[in-house]
Design a protein around this motif. Structure first.
Motif, PDB file in Angstrom:
ATOM      1  N   TYR A  15      48.355  43.018  28.973  1.00  0.00           N
ATOM      2  CA  TYR A  15      47.729  42.349  30.112  1.00  0.00           C
ATOM      3  C   TYR A  15      46.545  41.499  29.668  1.00  0.00           C
ATOM      4  CZ  TYR A  15      50.453  45.899  32.444  1.00  0.00           C
ATOM      5  OH  TYR A  15      51.473  46.701  32.853  1.00  0.00           O
ATOM      6  N   GLN A  16      46.025  41.795  28.476  1.00  0.00           N
ATOM      7  CA  GLN A  16      44.878  41.033  27.993  1.00  0.00           C
ATOM      8  C   GLN A  16      45.303  39.869  27.111  1.00  0.00           C
ATOM      9  OE1 GLN A  16      42.405  43.963  26.142  1.00  0.00           O
ATOM     10  NE2 GLN A  16      41.841  44.885  28.083  1.00  0.00           N
ATOM     11  N   ASP A  17      46.620  39.705  26.936  1.00  0.00           N
ATOM     12  CA  ASP A  17      47.110  38.654  26.052  1.00  0.00           C
ATOM     13  C   ASP A  17      47.258  37.353  26.840  1.00  0.00           C
ATOM     14  OD1 ASP A  17      48.275  37.044  24.267  1.00  0.00           O
ATOM     15  OD2 ASP A  17      50.105  38.218  24.003  1.00  0.00           O
ATOM     16  N   GLY A  18      46.235  36.507  26.740  1.00  0.00           N
ATOM     17  CA  GLY A  18      46.268  35.236  27.470  1.00  0.00           C
ATOM     18  C   GLY A  18      46.871  34.115  26.653  1.00  0.00           C
ATOM     19  N   ARG A  19      47.481  34.416  25.522  1.00  0.00           N
ATOM     20  CA  ARG A  19      48.136  33.433  24.648  1.00  0.00           C
ATOM     21  C   ARG A  19      47.194  32.293  24.297  1.00  0.00           C
ATOM     22  NH1 ARG A  19      52.892  35.805  25.313  1.00  0.00           N
ATOM     23  NH2 ARG A  19      53.822  34.760  23.562  1.00  0.00           N
ATOM     24  N   GLY A  20      45.917  32.616  24.170  1.00  0.00           N
ATOM     25  CA  GLY A  20      44.968  31.600  23.735  1.00  0.00           C
ATOM     26  C   GLY A  20      44.705  30.532  24.770  1.00  0.00           C
ATOM     27  N   ASN A  21      45.213  30.729  25.996  1.00  0.00           N
ATOM     28  CA  ASN A  21      44.997  29.716  27.023  1.00  0.00           C
ATOM     29  C   ASN A  21      43.529  29.685  27.426  1.00  0.00           C
ATOM     30  OD1 ASN A  21      44.646  29.031  30.014  1.00  0.00           O
ATOM     31  ND2 ASN A  21      46.641  28.170  29.539  1.00  0.00           N
ATOM     32  N   GLN A  70      32.555  42.722  29.711  1.00  0.00           N
ATOM     33  CA  GLN A  70      33.224  43.322  28.544  1.00  0.00           C
ATOM     34  C   GLN A  70      33.288  44.835  28.664  1.00  0.00           C
ATOM     35  OE1 GLN A  70      34.782  41.499  26.391  1.00  0.00           O
ATOM     36  NE2 GLN A  70      34.057  39.688  27.482  1.00  0.00           N
ATOM     37  N   ILE A  71      32.770  45.361  29.757  1.00  0.00           N
ATOM     38  CA  ILE A  71      32.715  46.818  29.887  1.00  0.00           C
ATOM     39  C   ILE A  71      34.087  47.347  30.283  1.00  0.00           C
ATOM     40  CG2 ILE A  71      31.634  48.734  31.110  1.00  0.00           C
ATOM     41  CD1 ILE A  71      29.188  46.939  31.455  1.00  0.00           C
ATOM     42  N   GLU A  72      34.543  48.371  29.557  1.00  0.00           N
ATOM     43  CA  GLU A  72      35.873  48.918  29.834  1.00  0.00           C
ATOM     44  C   GLU A  72      35.905  49.618  31.186  1.00  0.00           C
ATOM     45  OE1 GLU A  72      37.261  51.465  26.671  1.00  0.00           O
ATOM     46  OE2 GLU A  72      36.345  50.080  25.247  1.00  0.00           O
ATOM     47  N   ARG A  96      42.616  44.173  37.241  1.00  0.00           N
ATOM     48  CA  ARG A  96      41.171  44.269  37.009  1.00  0.00           C
ATOM     49  C   ARG A  96      40.857  45.476  36.154  1.00  0.00           C
ATOM     50  NH1 ARG A  96      40.507  42.893  42.021  1.00  0.00           N
ATOM     51  NH2 ARG A  96      39.999  44.909  42.908  1.00  0.00           N
ATOM     52  N   GLN A  97      41.514  46.590  36.487  1.00  0.00           N
ATOM     53  CA  GLN A  97      41.254  47.807  35.726  1.00  0.00           C
ATOM     54  C   GLN A  97      41.706  47.654  34.281  1.00  0.00           C
ATOM     55  OE1 GLN A  97      43.272  50.761  38.027  1.00  0.00           O
ATOM     56  NE2 GLN A  97      41.677  50.802  39.594  1.00  0.00           N
ATOM     57  N   GLN A  98      42.740  46.855  34.074  1.00  0.00           N
ATOM     58  CA  GLN A  98      43.228  46.613  32.716  1.00  0.00           C
ATOM     59  C   GLN A  98      42.389  45.569  31.999  1.00  0.00           C
ATOM     60  OE1 GLN A  98      45.699  48.001  30.994  1.00  0.00           O
ATOM     61  NE2 GLN A  98      46.277  49.405  32.606  1.00  0.00           N
ATOM     62  N   LYS A  99      41.412  45.016  32.703  1.00  0.00           N
ATOM     63  CA  LYS A  99      40.625  43.901  32.177  1.00  0.00           C
ATOM     64  C   LYS A  99      41.576  42.786  31.715  1.00  0.00           C
ATOM     65  CE  LYS A  99      36.217  44.788  31.955  1.00  0.00           C
ATOM     66  NZ  LYS A  99      36.198  43.704  32.867  1.00  0.00           N
ATOM     67  N   VAL A 143      44.336  34.264  32.837  1.00  0.00           N
ATOM     68  CA  VAL A 143      45.565  33.477  32.968  1.00  0.00           C
ATOM     69  C   VAL A 143      46.718  34.366  33.432  1.00  0.00           C
ATOM     70  CG1 VAL A 143      46.418  33.647  30.603  1.00  0.00           C
ATOM     71  CG2 VAL A 143      46.833  31.583  31.893  1.00  0.00           C
ATOM     72  N   ILE A 144      46.656  35.663  33.105  1.00  0.00           N
ATOM     73  CA  ILE A 144      47.669  36.593  33.614  1.00  0.00           C
ATOM     74  C   ILE A 144      47.534  36.695  35.133  1.00  0.00           C
ATOM     75  CG2 ILE A 144      48.502  38.979  33.528  1.00  0.00           C
ATOM     76  CD1 ILE A 144      48.977  37.515  30.926  1.00  0.00           C
ATOM     77  N   LEU A 145      46.280  36.709  35.602  1.00  0.00           N
ATOM     78  CA  LEU A 145      46.067  36.763  37.048  1.00  0.00           C
ATOM     79  C   LEU A 145      46.593  35.509  37.735  1.00  0.00           C
ATOM     80  CD1 LEU A 145      42.609  38.457  37.010  1.00  0.00           C
ATOM     81  CD2 LEU A 145      44.569  39.256  38.303  1.00  0.00           C
TER      82      LEU A 145
END
Lengths: 434, 274, 337
Positions: B6-12, B25-27, C105-108, C112-114
């Motif tokens: 879900y965090q992989d924005g493909r560098g966009n 940046q807080i988990e 959101r919880q997955q941060k 662009v995924i959103l």
């Protein structure tokens, strides 16, 4: 090009879906789905190149596809001689003046020192150029459109074989891609998404309203076909004999033959593109693209021309979409600008790429086939569902009518659901990148 | 690229659709409960082990504690996990072992925002002010959780940092580096915390401003607020510290009063440059 | 002199007033987009369909009200139904956030995924609207059509040209002004509003100040529901409701938000008017205005229309490119609420 077992199974299941459709609903429909599915797979391949390989967000797929379709008209339709005589030269001259105006403005921008004078000169060049262009162009276009408007009213094409239009459609889209990419990627920050969204709408507007070129909303039909007409086959004694020997009805046999011929053509193009895309992915160029995508800062520090690479891949992806557009116009035999809707031609292709698996060419192909199949099948399935739900209701009741009518709209709802479910539970798609 | 798909924005980084400025940046962590704990130091992070996300451990069995009204300082070489230890105490990373307790309560399971009402305030090293908001709004946001009258506390902050009073209607992002640090500390003080945690408060400010900041920190401590601080300028920091911790590779290497550590030949040789 | 007044009246009637109304609608739409961009950090592709959804709910309530005989005098009944439409749309958006966006959101998740997630929501909302109310043009404006008709104006002033003020146009501008004033008061003066700005500016620090992100997000969705529904209903009253048109509003709305500077509410409003005025002015045939100003023999032939109305989308787009070339972050510095 080896496929792991899992992928083979997935493609096998896809084939099974088509087979079931063929058996239950007839082979004509099944082959229609396959043909459009192949074209969809090519579009998905193009978008996957941009998004999967480089993270570029193209929401103007519709525009590139439509440009490709225009390519089919410009290449294959017979030229309208009368229209050319009436105002063809004038139209071309007008367009050349328009282009010259833009080139002049760009040159002024480059040559002159920044400042108020430059701005004024640029504006003057643009304003004067615009009115000159309108003065030359408008009468020409009007003259062309006045030539036998019920049948032609446009310049027509070059009358060349339609297959030639597939690469030409790709080139047209690539040209548009170059302009958009150069502008949007050249700005200080990247504004590609809004740029593509805007350009796509503009391209459709041009196709709808520049009647001298595309006949606008009156559509161009009768684009020449690369395969024989069904009626010609039905008159061909050889063909009838062969159909009879196979025990097939001649009309059914001719439809089937034509669709199979299209399928073969499309499959060849898809396989060639897939092979090229795989080659590119595993070449040093492809590795560099992925390196840029995964860590742009590091790639830039190593002296990679990030903007240049992005522009390259954006143009390539656009060209593939354009090619698909030309193929689609060939298959349909017509150009209908009003049928180009963003949900169908931009966002649906995105669903294909995401569901198939971003960054994986095979994923894009599977996604294209599968989502297209669903897009077609949701309607009959929805109608059947509504029939079951409303079975107990009295005939002619308001709710029953409304539900049955509304079944057609289940399509968009289902596509959204599929996209959300895949993103949530299988975010890398059916065939993940690695 | 991240392990989390879900965090992989493909560098966009398309500015027309995504806004990365000011992203946290807080988990994320599920809301947990505080539990009563036995007696012990006022604030302690005991035997803390953990790292960011699913990554390798940065802290290994690290213990930091501080008594009420004291100044504790964490020093150590680059990459020793000083800031990480502080963030762990504030709940900004998931601990795999150990516990954090404050004032007789075990708060290990609490999220960072739930630790604020427990009397903890944290000043990050960077991005520690709301740049687009005025100085006064920054202070108001510091007191977000308070429902009582905040004007007295605001006066105290202005008393501590008089320059902020003059600039209170100015956007905080337009201030100088030293003034920004003052806004950052002021914002943290607005909650009326029991513990003030500072992550390298003097990073990037001039020596004169640094001395001034240290003086203010001592002043805050005298007012009864416990201070836990990470510092690069080890010597000056240890001079004002009641307690010092030297971390090496995420573990305690030396512990003692500030004066003891300054006198320790081993510490001097390895960390204070002779 | 009379010629000048006549020209002015034509200008007001065909350019200024329509552009003002359209600009108000775009500004309200762009405010919603910019708020989501500032706080949830992505561009919401479902915004056009959110507007359509809110309008659909309001239309259904309006029909019900008309059915039981409730009316709002000379004002359209839809205005009475609007608050209910806002509440229901707000609940729908909160539900969507619960069911869809919160997980990411919880997955941060990367913004662009959103954006892609919002495409899914767009499909679903579009489907729901078509499912419930269909794809046809729906006109739901009632009450008095004109505050002043062209004929009344001509009789009143004795001028050759008339200025017709439609109720919906005036209503649009007034409602938009009130909504914008309320929003700015909320963002700059209230605790919750300031916490939203703080969250947009620096998420981590907002967390460290004890600001609850879930609350900020929930309030944002509610405000967006109010803005989107109001914008949608005003647009529908002014023109008509059609699901597809609302989807297409996405481009001018995005253009307005970006021209103004994404994430900046003031920018969204200015952007809305910039886009609306340029669209109307560039596609308006100026012949009628000029006919009052120039002597007969110097009148140009043709309509004196710079670009055909068919290309109004192109105008917002070209304005966008020009602004971005000279001011890369928009007219007002973007990226902060």
């Amino acid at each position: 090009m080896t496929l792991p077992i899992r992928n083979l199974v997935l493609f096998g299941l896809m084939a099974l879906l088509i087979l079931i459709t063929g058996v239950v609903q007839g082979w004509t429909l099944a082959l229609t789905i396959v043909n459009m599915g192949l074209i969809s797979a090519i579009m998905a391949l193009g978008v996957n190149l941009q998004w999967g390989f480089a993270g570029l967000f193209n929401v103007g797929v519709m525009g590139f596809v439509a440009l490709g379709a225009l390519g089919a008209v410009l290449v294959s339709m017979p030229p309208t001689t009368a229209a050319w005589e009436a105002g063809g030269v004038r139209v071309l001259l007008g367009l050349a003046m328009g282009a010259a105006t833009i080139v002049a403005a760009v040159q002024v921008h480059k040559r002159m020192a920044p400042g108020r004078t430059r701005t004024i000169v640029i504006i003057a060049v643009l304003v004067v150029g615009f009115f000159l262009y309108r003065a030359v162009f408008d009468p020409g276009a009007a003259a062309v459109e006045a030539v036998n408007p019920t049948l032609t009213g446009y310049l027509g094409g070059l009358g060349l074989p339609v297959i030639l239009s597939w690469p030409v459609g790709g080139l047209l889209a690539a040209g548009a891609g170059w302009v958009i990419g150069k502008t949007a990627l050249g700005l200080r920050s990247d504004y590609l998404a809004i740029a593509t969204l805007g350009i796509a709408e503009i391209i459709i507007a041009v196709l709808k309203h520049e009647e001298w070129m595309s006949r606008g909303v009156r559509n161009v039909s009768g684009i020449p076909r690369p395969v024989p007409l069904e009626v010609d086959l039905q008159r061909d004694p050889d063909f009838l004999e062969r159909a009879a020997s196979l025990g097939l009805d001649p009309i059914f046999a001719s439809t089937l033959t034509v669709r199979l011929a299209y399928m073969a053509l499309f499959a060849i193009v898809l396989l060639v593109l897939l092979w090229l895309a795989q080659k590119a992915l595993n070449s040093p160029w492809g590795r560099m693209m992925r390196a840029i995508r995964d860590n742009e800062v590091a790639a830039e520090a190593m002296g990679k021309d990030v903007k240049g690479r992005h522009l390259q891949i954006f143009i390539l992806g656009s060209a593939i979409c354009g090619m698909a557009g030309a193929m689609m116009a060939t298959l349909e035999g017509q150009l209908t600008p009003s049928s180009y809707l963003p949900l169908r031609f931009t966002f649906l292709v995105w669903v294909m790429v995401i569901v198939g698996g971003s960054g994986n060419n095979f994923g894009a192909v599977l996604g294209g086939m599968l989502i297209w199949w669903l897009w077609v099948m949701v309607e009959p399935i929805g109608l059947w569902l509504m029939t079951v739900i409303t079975a107990g209701m009295p005939d002619g009741s308001w709710l029953k009518l409304h539900l049955t009518d509304a079944a057609a709209h289940m399509r968009l709802f289902t596509m959204g659901m599929i996209l959300l479910l895949v993103l949530r539970f299988s975010p890398r798609g059916l065939i993940p990148e690695k | 690229m991240s392990d989390n798909p879900y965090q992989d924005g493909r560098g966009n980084k398309d500015a027309s659709i995504t806004n990365r400025a000011g992203m946290g940046q807080i988990e994320y962590r599920p809301e947990g409960e505080a539990r009563p704990a036995g007696p012990g130091p006022f604030l302690i992070g005991e035997a803390m082990t953990g790292g960011y996300g699913t990554g390798a451990n940065i802290l290994n069995d690290c213990t930091i504690s501080v008594e009420k009204g004291e100044i504790a300082v964490i020093v150590g070489p680059n990459g020793a996990g000083k800031s990480t230890a502080m963030k762990a105490i504030f709940g900004m990373l998931n601990l795999r072992g150990g516990s954090v307790r404050i004032d007789g309560e075990d708060i290990t399971a609490l999220s960072p925002q739930a630790r604020v009402p427990k009397g903890m305030a944290f000043v990050p090293q960077t991005s520690n002010i709301f740049t687009s908001m005025t100085v006064e709004e920054n202070l108001e946001m510091g007191a977000f959780l308070r429902r009582d009258d905040i004007s007295t506390t605001m006066e105290q902050v202005y008393g501590l940092f008089p320059i902020l009073r003059d600039k209170r209607q100015q956007a905080a992002g337009e201030l100088s580096g030293g003034q920004r640090q003052q806004v950052a500390v002021g914002r943290a003080l607005m909650t009326q915390p029991k513990v003030l945690m500072l992550d390298e408060p003097t990073a990037g400010v001039s020596p004169i401003v640094m001395d001034e900041l240290f003086d203010r920190i001592i002043e805050v401590a005298r007012a009864g607020i416990t201070i836990l601080m990470v510092e690069q300028n080890a010597r000056q920091a240890l001079e004002i510290a009641d307690k010092g911790y030297v971390l090496v590779q995420g573990a305690n290497a030396f512990t003692g009063t500030g004066a003891e550590l300054l006198a320790d030949p081993e510490v001097r040789r390895t960390f204070l440059g002779g | 002199m009379v010629g000048f007044l006549n020209a002015l009246v034509v200008f007001l009637n065909f350019v200024f007033v329509p552009a003002l109304a359209y600009g108000s609608q775009l500004a309200l739409g762009a405010l919603g987009v910019t708020l989501i961009y500032g706080i949830l950090r992505f561009s919401n592709f479902a915004h056009g369909d959110t507007m359509a959804f809110g309008t659909m709910v309001t239309i259904l309530i309006t029909w019900w009200m008309q059915g039981v005989g409730i009316s709002f005098g000379f004002l359209p009944t839809a205005l009475l139904a609007l608050p209910f439409g806002i509440v229901i749309t707000g609940l729908a958006l909160l539900g969507t956030d619960r069911g869809v966006y919160r997980f990411y959101r919880q997955q941060k998740a990367d913004p662009v995924i959103l954006v892609i997630v919002s495409m899914g929501v767009m499909f679903i909302m579009n489907g729901v609207v078509r499912f419930v109310i269909g794809v046809d043009d729906i006109n739901f404006a009632d009450g008095t059509r004109f505050i002043i008709t062209a004929r009344e104006f001509q009789e009143l002033t004795g001028l050759q040209e008339g200025l017709a003020l439609r109720t919906t146009q005036v209503l649009t501008v007034v409602t938009a002004a009130i909504a914008v004033a309320l929003l700015f008061w909320f963002l700059n003066k209230t605790r919750t509003g300031k916490s939203m700005r703080a969250f947009s500016d620096n998420e981590a620090l907002a967390l460290l100040s004890g600001i609850n992100p879930e609350r900020v997000v929930a309030v944002t969705w509610l405000i967006v529901a109010a803005l989107a529904t109001t914008a949608g209903v005003l647009y529908g009253l002014d023109k008509s409701f059609k699901a597809f048109t609302y989807f297409q509003l996405l481009l001018p709305i995005f253009a307005a938000a970006i021209v103004g500077g994404l994430g900046n509410p003031l920018g969204a409003i200015v952007g809305g008017f910039v886009v609306a005025f340029s669209e109307v002015m560039v596609t308006y045939p100026w012949r009628r205005v000029l006919s009052h100003l120039l002597p007969e023999e110097r009148m140009p032939d043709g309509l004196v229309q710079l670009i055909s109305t068919d290309y109004k989308f192109a105008v917002s787009f070209i304005i966008l490119i020009i602004v971005l070339l000279f001011r890369p972050t928009g007219l007002f510095k973007g990226k902060s609420v």
